[in-house]
Design a protein around this motif. Sequence first.
Motif, PDB file in Angstrom:
ATOM      1  N   ALA A  87      36.847 -11.460  79.356  1.00 22.71           N
ATOM      2  CA  ALA A  87      37.056 -10.641  80.551  1.00 22.71           C
ATOM      3  C   ALA A  87      38.517 -10.226  80.604  1.00 22.71           C
ATOM      4  CB  ALA A  87      36.687 -11.431  81.801  1.00 22.71           C
ATOM      5  N   VAL A  88      38.748  -8.946  80.835  1.00 25.61           N
ATOM      6  CA  VAL A  88      40.124  -8.429  80.907  1.00 25.61           C
ATOM      7  C   VAL A  88      40.285  -7.566  82.155  1.00 25.61           C
ATOM      8  CG1 VAL A  88      40.424  -8.474  78.392  1.00 25.61           C
ATOM      9  CG2 VAL A  88      39.643  -6.376  79.498  1.00 25.61           C
ATOM     10  N   PRO A  89      41.527  -7.424  82.633  1.00 26.39           N
ATOM     11  CA  PRO A  89      41.759  -6.572  83.798  1.00 26.39           C
ATOM     12  C   PRO A  89      41.871  -5.103  83.399  1.00 26.39           C
ATOM     13  CG  PRO A  89      43.828  -7.583  83.123  1.00 26.39           C
ATOM     14  CD  PRO A  89      42.759  -8.089  82.172  1.00 26.39           C
ATOM     15  N   GLY A  90      41.883  -4.245  84.385  1.00 25.50           N
ATOM     16  CA  GLY A  90      42.108  -2.816  84.134  1.00 25.50           C
ATOM     17  C   GLY A  90      40.815  -2.057  83.938  1.00 25.50           C
ATOM     18  N   THR A  91      40.900  -0.969  83.194  1.00 25.08           N
ATOM     19  CA  THR A  91      39.733  -0.127  82.945  1.00 25.08           C
ATOM     20  C   THR A  91      39.096  -0.536  81.622  1.00 25.08           C
ATOM     21  OG1 THR A  91      40.964   1.655  83.989  1.00 25.08           O
ATOM     22  CG2 THR A  91      38.953   2.267  82.835  1.00 25.08           C
ATOM     23  N   ASP A 136      35.760   0.000  78.835  1.00 31.31           N
ATOM     24  CA  ASP A 136      34.552   0.663  78.336  1.00 31.31           C
ATOM     25  C   ASP A 136      33.684  -0.440  77.741  1.00 31.31           C
ATOM     26  OD1 ASP A 136      32.590   1.962  76.914  1.00 31.31           O
ATOM     27  OD2 ASP A 136      33.940   3.394  75.934  1.00 31.31           O
ATOM     28  N   GLU A 137      32.785  -0.976  78.589  1.00 31.29           N
ATOM     29  CA  GLU A 137      32.004  -2.148  78.169  1.00 31.29           C
ATOM     30  C   GLU A 137      31.085  -1.804  77.010  1.00 31.29           C
ATOM     31  OE1 GLU A 137      30.087  -4.114  81.522  1.00 31.29           O
ATOM     32  OE2 GLU A 137      31.930  -3.955  82.680  1.00 31.29           O
ATOM     33  N   LYS A 138      30.530  -0.594  77.080  1.00 23.76           N
ATOM     34  CA  LYS A 138      29.555  -0.182  76.077  1.00 23.76           C
ATOM     35  C   LYS A 138      30.177  -0.170  74.680  1.00 23.76           C
ATOM     36  CE  LYS A 138      26.279   3.567  75.482  1.00 23.76           C
ATOM     37  NZ  LYS A 138      26.733   4.950  75.361  1.00 23.76           N
ATOM     38  N   ASN A 139      31.379   0.373  74.585  1.00 25.68           N
ATOM     39  CA  ASN A 139      32.031   0.472  73.277  1.00 25.68           C
ATOM     40  C   ASN A 139      33.005  -0.672  72.989  1.00 25.68           C
ATOM     41  OD1 ASN A 139      30.839   2.999  72.357  1.00 25.68           O
ATOM     42  ND2 ASN A 139      31.910   3.889  74.112  1.00 25.68           N
ATOM     43  N   GLY A 140      33.113  -1.601  73.940  1.00 24.31           N
ATOM     44  CA  GLY A 140      33.960  -2.763  73.700  1.00 24.31           C
ATOM     45  C   GLY A 140      35.444  -2.448  73.631  1.00 24.31           C
ATOM     46  N   VAL A 141      35.860  -1.457  74.421  1.00 25.84           N
ATOM     47  CA  VAL A 141      37.260  -1.037  74.386  1.00 25.84           C
ATOM     48  C   VAL A 141      37.938  -1.347  75.723  1.00 25.84           C
ATOM     49  CG1 VAL A 141      38.806   0.954  74.173  1.00 25.84           C
ATOM     50  CG2 VAL A 141      36.768   0.794  72.728  1.00 25.84           C
ATOM     51  N   ALA A 142      39.101  -1.999  75.634  1.00 25.12           N
ATOM     52  CA  ALA A 142      39.938  -2.190  76.813  1.00 25.12           C
ATOM     53  C   ALA A 142      40.762  -0.914  76.954  1.00 25.12           C
ATOM     54  CB  ALA A 142      40.826  -3.413  76.642  1.00 25.12           C
ATOM     55  N   VAL A 143      40.354  -0.051  77.877  1.00 23.99           N
ATOM     56  CA  VAL A 143      40.889   1.313  77.934  1.00 23.99           C
ATOM     57  C   VAL A 143      42.329   1.340  78.448  1.00 23.99           C
ATOM     58  CG1 VAL A 143      40.582   3.608  78.958  1.00 23.99           C
ATOM     59  CG2 VAL A 143      38.581   2.271  78.244  1.00 23.99           C
ATOM     60  N   PHE A 144      42.578   0.611  79.535  1.00 19.02           N
ATOM     61  CA  PHE A 144      43.928   0.640  80.103  1.00 19.02           C
ATOM     62  C   PHE A 144      44.150  -0.574  80.989  1.00 19.02           C
ATOM     63  CE2 PHE A 144      46.762   1.914  83.661  1.00 19.02           C
ATOM     64  CZ  PHE A 144      47.930   2.037  82.930  1.00 19.02           C
ATOM     65  N   SER A 145      45.312  -1.200  80.837  1.00 23.12           N
ATOM     66  CA  SER A 145      45.750  -2.208  81.797  1.00 23.12           C
ATOM     67  C   SER A 145      47.222  -1.989  82.083  1.00 23.12           C
ATOM     68  CB  SER A 145      45.535  -3.624  81.250  1.00 23.12           C
ATOM     69  OG  SER A 145      46.276  -4.537  82.037  1.00 23.12           O
ATOM     70  N   ALA A 146      47.524  -1.708  83.358  1.00 20.07           N
ATOM     71  CA  ALA A 146      48.927  -1.515  83.752  1.00 20.07           C
ATOM     72  C   ALA A 146      49.699  -2.825  83.549  1.00 20.07           C
ATOM     73  CB  ALA A 146      48.993  -1.078  85.203  1.00 20.07           C
ATOM     74  N   ASN A 147      49.034  -3.950  83.833  1.00 24.30           N
ATOM     75  CA  ASN A 147      49.672  -5.264  83.727  1.00 24.30           C
ATOM     76  C   ASN A 147      49.979  -5.668  82.304  1.00 24.30           C
ATOM     77  OD1 ASN A 147      50.390  -6.732  85.930  1.00 24.30           O
ATOM     78  ND2 ASN A 147      48.290  -7.349  86.426  1.00 24.30           N
ATOM     79  N   LEU A 148      49.034  -5.434  81.408  1.00 23.69           N
ATOM     80  CA  LEU A 148      49.168  -5.942  80.037  1.00 23.69           C
ATOM     81  C   LEU A 148      49.575  -4.856  79.051  1.00 23.69           C
ATOM     82  CD1 LEU A 148      46.139  -8.367  80.200  1.00 23.69           C
ATOM     83  CD2 LEU A 148      48.568  -8.948  80.285  1.00 23.69           C
ATOM     84  N   GLY A 149      49.590  -3.610  79.493  1.00 19.66           N
ATOM     85  CA  GLY A 149      50.238  -2.551  78.731  1.00 19.66           C
ATOM     86  C   GLY A 149      49.412  -1.877  77.654  1.00 19.66           C
ATOM     87  N   TRP A 150      48.151  -2.299  77.477  1.00 23.22           N
ATOM     88  CA  TRP A 150      47.418  -1.674  76.373  1.00 23.22           C
ATOM     89  C   TRP A 150      46.709  -0.398  76.795  1.00 23.22           C
ATOM     90  CZ3 TRP A 150      45.127  -7.034  76.622  1.00 23.22           C
ATOM     91  CH2 TRP A 150      44.147  -7.116  77.609  1.00 23.22           C
ATOM     92  N   ARG A 151      46.443   0.428  75.785  1.00 19.15           N
ATOM     93  CA  ARG A 151      45.632   1.634  75.954  1.00 19.15           C
ATOM     94  C   ARG A 151      44.645   1.698  74.800  1.00 19.15           C
ATOM     95  NH1 ARG A 151      47.096   5.509  79.632  1.00 19.15           N
ATOM     96  NH2 ARG A 151      49.135   5.140  80.569  1.00 19.15           N
ATOM     97  N   ASP A 152      43.376   1.914  75.119  1.00 22.07           N
ATOM     98  CA  ASP A 152      42.331   2.082  74.104  1.00 22.07           C
ATOM     99  C   ASP A 152      42.366   0.991  73.039  1.00 22.07           C
ATOM    100  OD1 ASP A 152      41.276   4.362  75.338  1.00 22.07           O
ATOM    101  OD2 ASP A 152      42.866   5.589  74.469  1.00 22.07           O
ATOM    102  N   LEU A 153      42.406  -0.236  73.493  1.00 18.90           N
ATOM    103  CA  LEU A 153      42.440  -1.377  72.577  1.00 18.90           C
ATOM    104  C   LEU A 153      41.003  -1.772  72.202  1.00 18.90           C
ATOM    105  CD1 LEU A 153      44.222  -3.731  71.343  1.00 18.90           C
ATOM    106  CD2 LEU A 153      43.609  -5.009  73.417  1.00 18.90           C
ATOM    107  N   PRO A 154      40.635  -1.688  70.918  1.00 16.44           N
ATOM    108  CA  PRO A 154      39.252  -2.026  70.528  1.00 16.44           C
ATOM    109  C   PRO A 154      39.061  -3.543  70.435  1.00 16.44           C
ATOM    110  CG  PRO A 154      40.505  -1.353  68.603  1.00 16.44           C
ATOM    111  CD  PRO A 154      41.455  -1.265  69.777  1.00 16.44           C
ATOM    112  N   LEU A 155      39.146  -4.192  71.586  1.00  9.52           N
ATOM    113  CA  LEU A 155      39.229  -5.652  71.619  1.00  9.52           C
ATOM    114  C   LEU A 155      37.958  -6.329  71.094  1.00  9.52           C
ATOM    115  CD1 LEU A 155      41.129  -7.914  72.348  1.00  9.52           C
ATOM    116  CD2 LEU A 155      40.343  -7.792  74.705  1.00  9.52           C
ATOM    117  N   ARG A 156      36.802  -5.742  71.387  1.00  4.87           N
ATOM    118  CA  ARG A 156      35.561  -6.363  70.919  1.00  4.87           C
ATOM    119  C   ARG A 156      35.534  -6.425  69.394  1.00  4.87           C
ATOM    120  NH1 ARG A 156      30.302  -3.568  72.936  1.00  4.87           N
ATOM    121  NH2 ARG A 156      30.667  -2.183  71.176  1.00  4.87           N
ATOM    122  N   GLY A 157      35.911  -5.326  68.748  1.00  8.32           N
ATOM    123  CA  GLY A 157      35.926  -5.298  67.286  1.00  8.32           C
ATOM    124  C   GLY A 157      36.947  -6.263  66.711  1.00  8.32           C
TER     125      GLY A 157
END
Length: 315
Positions: A71-75, A77-98
Motif C-alpha cells: 500500500a502506498v500513498p498518493g495516486t 493505477d491499481e490495474k497496471n500496478g503503477v504508483a503514479v504520483f506521491s507528493a510525499n515520496l516524490g515518485w512519478r509513474d513508478l512501476p512498483l508492482r513490476g
Amino acid sequence: MKHVIALDVGGTGMKAALLAQDGSVLFGARRPTGREHGTDAVVAAILDFAADLADEGRSRFGAAPLAAGVAVPGTIDEKNGVAVFSANLGWRDLPLRGLLGERLAGPDGVAMPVALGHDVRSGGLAEGRLGAGRGVDRFLFIALGTGIAGAIGIGGRIEAGAHGYGGEIGHVVVRPGGPRCGCGARGCLETLASASAVSRAWAAASGDPDADAASCAVAVDAGDERAVAVWQHAVDALADGIVLAQSLLDPSTVIVGGGLAEAGDTLFTPLRAAVSERLTFQMPPEVVPAMLKDTAASLGAGLLAWDLLSLEVTA
Ligand SMILES: [Zn+2]
C-alpha cells in the motif's frame, strides 16, 4: 504455514507483516522510509524490506510467501500496478508492482504475484473485513489525519471509482468560499475537520503556536469555551460531509479513524448528535471508531495479496 507479505509505505515509516489467510499477523516489522535520502533511496528501501520479509517467511515457515501486497500513498493505477504520483515520496509513474515482482522472484525466475494498493483504501478494506466494519456490507471509512481521505466499502471490497479517486470525501466542499485547500478548491472538508485544520484553528484561538488537535480535545473535556467552539466548528463540517455521503451512498456504518478519532467520545458524542440532527429522510448510519489504528493499511495490503491469489485460482 501459507503466508503473504503485507507492506504499508508511509511518508516517514513502513509497516509490514507476514499475514496468514485468515488475516492473522504471523510476523510484524517496521522500518523508516528514508525519504530524506531521495526517491531512489525510498524505492530501494521498499524493495530491500520486501526481500527481507520474504527471507523471514522462508526461514520461519519453510516456504516463500505466496504473494505480496503493498500500500502506498498518493495516486495509484491499481490495474497496471503503477504508483503514479506521491507528493510525499516524490515518485512519478513508478512501476512498483513490476519492480517488486522481479525482486521477489523465486529461484526459477518466476515473478511473485504483487498487488499494489492505495494506503487509505487498503486501510478501509482491512477495517471492513477485520476491524470496525466486520460483518457490515456497506460502509464508509474516513481517516482524519493531516488531510482527510476515505474509502467506500461495498460487499467486501473497496470501490475505487473509474479513475482511482473514489472515496475522496476530504475534498467534498462543505463551506463554499471557505479556506483554500491543497487541491485548489475552497472549503473542502479537510480544510475544516482534519487533525491539521483543528490544530491550526486551536493554535490561533488559544494563542499557543504548539497547540494541536490532541490538546484541543483535552481543553474541550476541561470545558474551555474557545476549544469547544473550535471543536464544534470541525464537528459540524464533518457532519455535513457525512450526511452528504449518507444521501449518496447510504452506508450502514461510518468508520472514523486517523489522529482526530483518538479523541474518542469527545469526538464521537457530538459527531453522532450533529449527524443525527441533519438527517431528514436518510436512515442514520452507525458512526463508530476505527479499530485497527496504524496497522490498517498494512493489513489491507496483505488482504489484497490474498485476494490476488484467490482470483488466480478461480480465473
Ligand atoms: Zn480539496
